[in-house]
Design an enzyme around this catalytic site. Structure first.
Site, PDB file in Angstrom:
ATOM      1  N   ASP A 428       0.810  -1.222   0.000  1.00  0.00           N
ATOM      2  CA  ASP A 428       0.000   0.000   0.000  1.00  0.00           C
ATOM      3  C   ASP A 428       0.840   1.268   0.000  1.00  0.00           C
ATOM      4  OD1 ASP A 428      -1.576   2.268   1.074  1.00  0.00           O
ATOM      5  OD2 ASP A 428      -3.159   0.808   1.376  1.00  0.00           O
ATOM      6  N   LEU A 456      -5.161   2.366  -0.189  1.00  0.00           N
ATOM      7  CA  LEU A 456      -5.164   1.594  -1.428  1.00  0.00           C
ATOM      8  C   LEU A 456      -5.525   0.141  -1.201  1.00  0.00           C
ATOM      9  CD1 LEU A 456      -2.106   3.100  -3.321  1.00  0.00           C
ATOM     10  CD2 LEU A 456      -4.474   3.896  -3.204  1.00  0.00           C
ATOM     11  N   ASP A 457      -5.124  -0.439  -0.072  1.00  0.00           N
ATOM     12  CA  ASP A 457      -5.554  -1.803   0.221  1.00  0.00           C
ATOM     13  C   ASP A 457      -7.077  -1.890   0.251  1.00  0.00           C
ATOM     14  OD1 ASP A 457      -3.331  -3.473   0.356  1.00  0.00           O
ATOM     15  OD2 ASP A 457      -2.852  -2.891   2.404  1.00  0.00           O
ATOM     16  N   VAL A 458      -7.723  -0.902   0.867  1.00  0.00           N
ATOM     17  CA  VAL A 458      -9.181  -0.917   0.966  1.00  0.00           C
ATOM     18  C   VAL A 458      -9.816  -0.671  -0.399  1.00  0.00           C
ATOM     19  CG1 VAL A 458     -11.171   0.284   1.938  1.00  0.00           C
ATOM     20  CG2 VAL A 458      -9.244  -0.318   3.408  1.00  0.00           C
ATOM     21  N   GLY A 461      -9.269  -3.621  -2.573  1.00  0.00           N
ATOM     22  CA  GLY A 461     -10.178  -4.721  -2.270  1.00  0.00           C
ATOM     23  C   GLY A 461     -11.551  -4.500  -2.858  1.00  0.00           C
TER      24      GLY A 461
END
Length: 599
Positions: A428, A456-458, A461
């Site tokens: 991220d 960015l991970d969220v 996803g």
């Protein structure tokens, strides 16, 4: 990615007409994604009310499917009326500001972007459900629901009885060199961490003390590192830092500017790719009950780590799919990560609640055969392994499609296979650094710095789940299995698209000084709506002397919108503005509400 790749078959929404109304800041991203998936835009409709957008897909003899996107659903509309107030109420400002020691607003439209992706997910899920014989009415989501989802792991951890595994306090990367280069560092192993810092001459005690807060920064939103670590990088040139990284196995990435990213062609296309596979034999699919969720009866195998893939699978589970996690022998080590509720990590529960789990040693040939057998009976295989690992293991899309031609194979990666010069490891904060996010999320009077909230991970996803849903719909309409790819880089480009367009046009891509900066009150913080921020800032001196409740009255009696800033996520379940929407699961962990209403 230049366009949605669908060689040899139609786009999932070909033949459907999209009618959109409402403000572009509530539906612009959703419209772009739906058109990229094949929907034809109808002539411009009435803009509609400023607080809600409508998206309708119709055609091909199917009943129209409607999605509504609003600012507020869970919260009162006087408290959430735009991006700034949604970030304030739902805890985004609190998490993003953890590094700075006080709430800070993200200078990008993070919650609204997430809401748009959720709206597209809802529409695609409804169409998949229709194709499977179900009947699904309007889909509703809102920016406040999206904002709560983005902080779900932080809210779960804050509401647990146990304390965090690492210290909480101001501080964190990026680091600065003697020649003024600001850079991010990634070290996924304590040995690599120590080797890097020894190579640049850091004191041993600072190296030891810094590892734990650095390791857990993605979980806590901060990293109170010893000052000695920042001090030593300021005595080294960028070339020396890079040499130390190469020698130790660490990754470093200087913070790229939005202008640099725009010059590389950033945000030139959509954030996922679809590639059709083999034709699948006709499948006999039972009609799903009208009371079922649209993905009921579908099986998702998820081999995910940390946040990106687990969140994508979590979203698919919320839409009715049966999700089976593939975990290593002994189970996912993050299950026990503090803080825990009933022995399970509260943060882990936020992403994996309700999933089944199967332990498989993918290093074993016999266990890999077992996994291929499971994939033969699944609808989706989803992973975020390191680049090349699936091919190395014989678990790539080509291999699994032999066993299951109708499989939707989903890969959620860091950079999506795109060749960016000097691209670091795809985590991220490193993707934020490489893609210019560190500049976009902070206004012009703050030095660029990637957020320590896992932005960015969220978003990655959520995009992964969107891509899977597009793949499932394409499979229903074409009979082909399909590979879908999404990435953190795609999430970064989606988030920074307005700033990149400004940079490409030669304008200043950053928001002005003080943008979305909360105002102090006598006992807390207040966030004005963006449109009223300048007028509210003119009253900052008076507001600082008033309690927050009185400060809000002062603003609202002058026709200025604003709300109190949530600074303690542990208090969200009791916040009257959330109105009891946060609940506790069977383990006692706080749980955010569903991001949609599906009728």
């Amino acid at each position: 990615m230049a366009h949605t790749t669908t060689t040899g078959t139609a786009l999932p929404l070909d033949g459907l007409e999209l009618t959109a109304s409402g403000p572009p800041d509530l539906a612009g991203t959703a419209v772009g994604h739906l058109r990229a998936l094949g929907a034809r835009r109808a002539p411009a409709a009435d803009r509609g009310p400023a607080e809600r957008a409508r998206l309708v897909l119709a055609g091909r003899g199917h009943p129209p499917v409607l999605a509504r996107v609003g600012w507020a659903d869970v919260c009162p509309p006087q408290d959430v009326c735009d991006e700034a107030t949604a970030q304030a109420v739902c805890g985004v400002m609190a998490v993003h500001g953890q590094r700075d020691g006080g709430p800070r607003g993200l200078a990008v439209d993070y919650a609204a972007t997430a809401a748009d992706v959720l709206a597209v997910q809802g529409l695609l899920a409804a169409l998949v459900g229709q194709a499977r014989g179900g009947a699904f009415g309007p889909v509703s989501t809102a920016v406040d629901r999206a904002a709560l989802l983005t902080v779900s792991q932080y809210a779960a951890a804050a509401g647990a009885e146990e304390g965090e595994a690492a210290p909480i306090g101001p501080g964190g990367p990026p680091f600065t060199t003697a020649d003024g280069t600001r850079f991010e560092l990634e070290a996924l192993d304590p040995v690599v961490w120590a080797a890097f810092w020894r190579a640049v001459g850091a004191p041993q005690e600072a190296i030891r003390a810094g590892w734990r807060p650095f390791q857990f920064r993605y979980a806590t939103g901060c990293a109170p590192l010893p000052d000695a670590l920042h001090a030593v990088t300021r005595t080294r040139g960028w070339a020396e830092v890079r040499h130390a990284a190469d020698a130790s196995g660490a990754d470093v990435c200087r913070l790229h500017t939005l202008a640099e990213r725009a010059a590389e062609g950033g945000a030139a296309g959509v954030p996922w790719a679809l590639a059709p596979g083999r034709a699948a034999p006709p499948a006999a699919r039972a009609r799903i009950p009208s009371s079922a969720r649209p993905l009921a009866g579908l099986v998702v195998l998820e081999a995910g780590r940390r946040i990106q893939a687990p969140l994508a699978a979590h979203v698919l589970g919320l839409l009715g799919a049966e999700v089976i996690r593939i975990e290593p022998p002994g189970g996912d080590p993050l299950r026990g990560m503090p803080p825990t509720c009933s022995g399970l990590s509260a943060r882990w529960l936020a992403l994996n609640r309700g999933k089944k789990a199967v332990e498989i040693d993918i290093k074993s040939a016999s266990e890999r055969r077992r996994l291929r057998e499971m994939a033969a009976g699944a609808d989706v295989f989803l992973h975020n392994w390191a680049p090349g690992k699936a091919e190395q293991l014989g678990l790539d899309s080509a291999a699994l499609s032999v066993a299951n031609p109708g499989l939707v194979y989903a890969y959620t990666s860091g950079f999506g296979g795109r060749e960016l010069p000097g691209a670091p490891v795809g985590t991220d904060f490193m993707v934020q650094a490489r893609a210019g996010v560190g500049e976009a999320v902070r206004p012009a009077d703050e030095p660029p710095a990637p957020s320590l909230m896992t932005l960015l991970d969220v978003l990655g996803g959520l995009l992964g789940a969107e891509a899977v849903l597009a793949g499932l719909l394409a499979r229903e309409r074409t009979g082909h299995g399909i590979r879908v790819d999404s990435s953190l880089l795609g999430a970064a480009e989606m988030l920074t698209a307005p700033a990149l367009r400004r940079a490409a046009a030669g304008r200043n891509p950053r928001r002005p000084a003080g943008f979305r900066r909360p105002l102090r009150t006598a006992d807390g913080w207040l966030a004005p709506a963006d449109v009223h921020a300048a007028e509210a800032a003119g009253r900052a001196g008076r507001l600082r002397r008033l309690p927050t409740v009185e400060a809000l009255v002062d603003l609202r009696t002058r026709g200025l919108a604003g709300t109190a800033v949530s600074t303690d996520l542990a208090g969200l379940p009791g916040d009257p503005r959330i109105a009891g929407a946060l609940t506790r699961d069977a383990h006692g962990a706080p749980a955010v509400p569903s991001p949609w209403s599906l009728s």
